[in-house]
Design an enzyme around this catalytic site. Structure first.
Site, PDB file in Angstrom:
ATOM      1  N   THR A 152      21.322 -27.411  29.623  1.00  0.00           N
ATOM      2  CA  THR A 152      21.916 -26.116  29.926  1.00  0.00           C
ATOM      3  C   THR A 152      21.375 -25.091  30.676  1.00  0.00           C
ATOM      4  O   THR A 152      20.611 -24.913  31.909  1.00  0.00           O
ATOM      5  CB  THR A 152      20.832 -25.362  28.919  1.00  0.00           C
ATOM      6  N   GLU A 436      18.077 -28.354  21.883  1.00  0.00           N
ATOM      7  CA  GLU A 436      18.967 -29.675  21.808  1.00  0.00           C
ATOM      8  C   GLU A 436      19.592 -28.943  20.181  1.00  0.00           C
ATOM      9  O   GLU A 436      20.535 -30.232  19.911  1.00  0.00           O
ATOM     10  CB  GLU A 436      18.206 -30.609  20.969  1.00  0.00           C
TER      11      GLU A 436
END
Length: 674
Positions: A152, A436
């Protein structure tokens, strides 16, 4: 009926008679339900043995931790992780054995290095060559290196194709040069990165010979193993306070011309030759496999336990909390006797069972897909697993978050106290709605898969198992004539199937209509996205109900346990119909009169399950240490424990500086006037 033995952690104090009477009224053998939940009596025995090891070790104690500072939490989490690794070696537990799995589930996020263990190592195992696995995994398992998974970025999360971090192959030096070229490309959020990690699996866009080959994984050393200092070209640190997870050092990573050896690209399915040629050896989708397996793991290991623990706490508290007169002239009633309280809590208990079984089925599917990929290089089931795990993650995380909050509110003011354990659970589980994969994006990914499968139906091609129902016939109208009909699993499963089929077809029709009217695909998708997300949700809800029914009907348990599971299955299904009544009424599949029957059946189930409510949550078999709740202990002595724990608050032993600085002069000035 037989009650379960008190957990090993149960206090020696007398059990509250209000909760004792609940257990005495149980209609089934609770230990048998514990065994069912665990997957067999032997697994129950083994889990309890592991719990005994952990609960008897003071290093793993959670006592008074609600009063700890973030730094104290982090240090304790690191201490526990290192200590557990030593325990595993001392006791001879194997890394892939059930004891280690139980240990990690019992301790959960009270351990540091969750991403190191669940994702860093798993990614190397899935994407690395045999030589890379042999080099890196033993070091990681013994904590000789600490790893994280840096995917990320500040500007991108779920949209992996848009990641901006680059890894450019330099043929002259035979290494990769990694960069985070913009502020938005800085890696942001990876756990274990802020203060702990020495290495990271970094996801970056691979460039060779001027061509981008999309996202690939690279092992990057970020700190010295000698003094933990940051290596050249690396900027790394902690991202600061969060809503929860104070013990986790989520971090940022910025890279400027960081050279990584050629052999550090994880190369089981693709590699780069010395001249820069890119050699593909598998499906592009393989780079997503770590996310998929992690997503399934957190559902069973992190998300579901939060809901299960909240149910235990709230149901037990509701059995000892008395409030108002239910019958005039009698003593105050247990709040669990109120139908409104049952409506809040019992559907959460049923949903916990439904999700627990779904999680087990997903884990089995993961193992099957992993074996296909590993032994046959067969990637054909990976899209189905990705779509199913994405949709289920969205459904289970959102529903569990709402369920924990419902349990917290059901405990009134005491549920707002951190000492109840419920705010702690809520703040953790709510994070799962974004990590996630953000939930809306996850649902749309599932919807994309559904639309592709709908096209297969139209062309007569075979369908993946989870969507095979799209080509099956379904009744046009619900056949229920009386309320007991809604206790028939086939009837309500068909209702869910009809709803999912209709919504998938309607979404496909709308997309096709827009495309035929001149919309470009991206625009048609965007203006249909709300409908598509709801469609994916309906599909997942059908799969959960269908899975619950199939497992329940295949059981051969004693009658009392079988009856409890059947009632929970019915309650979960009927709760979903009532919560989504508009979908079932929309095309007349269920009529208004039939919906009244559903409501009546639903309320009847609440009364039936209420008798066994405490015993059912006892079957989750959480020790008092794991619950860490002043109001949810096995003995039911909520008020005593709240008072005892409050007295341990460090503030009660400190000088009140605010009094000395600001209040003392005013109060003393008023003393002569009173």
């Amino acid at each position: 009926m037989k009650s379960p033995p008190a957990p090993a952690s149960a206090p020696a104090t007398a059990v509250n008679p209000d909760i004792d009477s609940e257990r005495r009224a149980s209609t089934f053998d609770v230990e048998k339900l514990v065994n069912f939940w665990d997957g067999g009596a032997e697994r129950t025995r083994l889990r309890r043995a592991v719990e005994h090891v952990i609960n008897s070790d003071p290093v793993f104690s959670q006592e008074n931790q609600y009063f700890w500072t973030p730094t104290e939490r982090y240090e304790a989490a690191v201490k526990r992780a290192v200590h557990l690794r030593q325990k595993i070696k001392e006791l001879g537990w194997t890394d892939d054995g059930p004891e280690v799995q139980f240990a990690f589930r019992i301790l959960g996020s009270e351990l540091a290095f969750g991403v190191h263990n669940m994702v860093f190592i798993t990614t190397i195992m899935k994407l690395g060559t045999d030589a890379q696995i042999a080099k890196w995994v033993p070091l990681a398992k013994d904590y000789h290196i600490i790893g994280t998974y840096a995917q990320t970025e500040l500007g991108h999360g779920t949209n992996l194709r848009a990641l901006e971090t680059t890894a450019t192959f330099d043929a002259s030096s035979q290494d990769f040069v990694l960069n985070t070229p913009k502020v938005s490309s800085i890696k942001w959020w990876p756990a274990d990165l802020g203060r702990s990690a020495s290495h990271a699996v970094v996801l970056a866009q691979l460039y060779t010979q001027g061509v981008c080959h999309r996202m690939h994984a690279f092992i990057v050393q970020i700190r010295s193993l000698l003094d933990h200092s940051t290596l050249p070209g690396i900027s790394v640190g902690d991202i600061g306070p969060k809503l929860a997870f104070e013990q986790v050092d989520n971090g940022y990573l910025r890279m400027q011309n960081v050279h990584v050896p050629k052999e550090n690209m994880l190369s089981r399915y693709s590699r780069v030759a010395s001249d820069g040629s890119y050699i593909k050896q598998g499906s592009d989708r393989i780079n997503y496999i770590s996310m998929v397996f992690t997503r399934v793991g957190i559902m069973s290991g992190e998300i579901l336990p939060a809901l299960a623990k909240a149910c235990v706490i709230a149901v037990r508290y509701s059995a000892v909390r008395r409030q108002s007169e239910l019958k005039p002239g009698e003593k105050e009633a247990k709040i669990l006797d109120y139908q409104t309280q049952q409506l809040k809590l019992l559907p959460q208990v049923a949903t916990t069972f439904a999700f627990h079984l779904m999680g087990s089925s997903l884990e089995a599917f993961c193992k099957k897909v992993n074996l296909q990929i590993k032994t046959e290089r067969d990637f054909s089931s990976l899209p189905e697993l990705h779509a199913l795990s994405a949709g289920m993650k969205a459904l289970i995380s959102a529903t569990s978050t709402a369920g924990v909050e419902t349990c917290r509110r059901a405990c009134g003011g005491h549920g707002y106290s951190t000492l109840s354990g419920l705010p702690w659970l809520y703040c953790r589980v709510v994070a799962s709605c974004t990590y996630e994969g953000e939930n809306t994006v996850m649902l749309l990914q599932t919807a994309r898969f559904l639309m592709k499968c709908l096209a297969l139906v139209d062309s007569g091609q075979p369908l993946p198992q989870s969507v095979s129902y799209l080509s099956e016939p379904v009744s046009r109208y619900c056949s229920a004539k009386e309320k007991t009909d809604f206790f028939k699993p086939f009837l309500y499963t068909e209702a869910y199937k009809h709803r999912a089929q209709r919504l998938i077809k309607d979404s496909g029709d709308k997309l096709q209509s827009l495309l035929l009217s001149g919309f470009e695909l991206y625009a048609a998708w965007n203006v249909t996205s709300v409908q598509l997300a709801n469609t994916a949700l309906a599909h997942c809800q059908y799969i959960v109900v269908k899975n619950f029914v199939e497992i329940m009907e295949g059981l051969k348990l004693e009658a009392g346990v079988q009856q409890v599971i059947k009632r929970l299955c019915d309650l979960h299904a009927l709760t979903g119909i009532l919560s989504n009544a508009g979908d079932f009424l929309y095309d007349g599949y269920i009529t208004g009169k039939q919906l009244d029957l559903v409501t009546s059946s639903h309320l009847d189930l609440l009364a039936l399950i209420r008798t066994d409510a405490v015993s059912i949550v006892d079957a989750f078999d959480y020790s008092d240490q794991q619950l860490n709740s002043a109001i949810g202990n096995y003995d039911g002595n909520a008020y005593q424990r709240l008072f005892e724990w409050a007295q341990k608050c460090p503030l009660n032993a400190k000088v009140n500086l605010a009094y000395e600085k600001y209040l003392k002069p005013r109060l003393q000035a008023a003393a002569s006037k009173l």
